[in-house]
Scaffold this active site. Structure first.
Site, PDB file in Angstrom:
ATOM      1  N   ASP A 169       6.934  -0.224   2.587  1.00 28.20           N
ATOM      2  CA  ASP A 169       5.682  -0.865   3.020  1.00 28.20           C
ATOM      3  C   ASP A 169       5.813  -2.387   2.955  1.00 28.20           C
ATOM      4  OD1 ASP A 169       3.063  -1.760   3.421  1.00 28.20           O
ATOM      5  OD2 ASP A 169       2.201  -0.038   2.388  1.00 28.20           O
ATOM      6  N   HIS A 200       4.627   0.555   6.441  1.00 27.60           N
ATOM      7  CA  HIS A 200       3.172   0.502   6.517  1.00 27.60           C
ATOM      8  C   HIS A 200       2.693   1.123   7.831  1.00 27.60           C
ATOM      9  CE1 HIS A 200      -0.629  -1.246   5.125  1.00 27.60           C
ATOM     10  NE2 HIS A 200      -0.890  -1.518   6.391  1.00 27.60           N
TER      11      HIS A 200
END
Length: 231
Positions: A169, A200
């Site tokens: 992420d 993400h």
């Protein structure tokens, strides 16, 4: 299943829009879908519809209404990304939680809602889903790639919570992920799922990091969570 827009009364005055989707049966537990930084756009409406198809009375509130009501952006242009980050930076987190409290109450009071209400959020909404578990009376919560969760690790988690965390992420570095896991380790109200190699927004249909297998796995885990805790 049908979708429509309703009006939600804010706790501190004013009102805002919520996109409501109802299952074919017309009845079911409630789920609040919490937006990313792009507003209540086609992706959020699609997610809301998908939970209605799974049997939930589902409501996605316009949480940017205090900044610009009815904002709808996508992740497909630099201009829209710039505006989305302006809105994110101008967003009042505490008022956002208050608006989610109002949304949870409004959803729970609808004729078709059988009582219990869960929350599921993405990105900014993932952070807010975490906060529904600490600051509201929601019955269960799920956060997808929530941002800035390290700021809230001291808050007591009161509702069963799932966190979907992609290992790569870009908005939650590994050191933050390790901090979150260490702080929540042993908390029987929290389950963390890691998605190795994913970035993400792996569950944002049409996004550059979308991964079908990971999105499907996270959805099944989310639906299992809601089946257990919402009935």
């Amino acid at each position: 299943m049908s979708g429509s827009e309703i009006t939600i009364q804010a706790i501190d005055g004013g009102e805002f829009m919520g996109y409501l989707a109802t299952p074919e049966s017309g009845r079911g537990p409630g789920v609040v879908v919490i937006q990313e930084i792009f507003g209540v756009n086609d992706v959020m409406r699609g997610i809301t519809d998908s939970f209605a198809k799974a049997g939930y009375v589902t409501l996605c509130p316009d949480l940017f209404w205090r900044l610009e009501p009815g904002i709808v952006l996508s992740d497909q242009s630099e201009q829209e990304w710039a505006r989305a980050f302006e809105l994110f930076n101008g967003f009042d987190l505490d008022k956002g939680v208050s608006d989610l409290e109002a949304t949870i109450s409004a959803l729970g009071a609808l004729d078709g809602c059988t009582g219990k209400v869960g929350a599921v959020g993405f990105c900014l909404g993932g952070r807010l889903a975490y906060l529904t578990a600490t600051r509201t009376d929601v019955d269960a919560a799920v956060g997808y790639y929530g941002v800035m969760l390290t700021e809230h690790l001291g808050e007591e988690i009161k509702a069963p919570l799932i966190l979907h965390m992609p290992s790569e992420d870009e908005y939650a570095p590994k050191e933050q992920q390790d901090q979150i896991k260490a702080a929540l380790d042993g908390n029987d109200r929290v389950t963390i799922y890691s998605y190795e190699g994913q970035d993400h927004a792996f569950a944002r249909a049409g996004g550059k990091h979308f991964d079908q297998a990971s999105a499907d796995a996270a959805r099944e885990r989310t639906l299992d969570h809601f089946r257990v805790h919402l009935g």
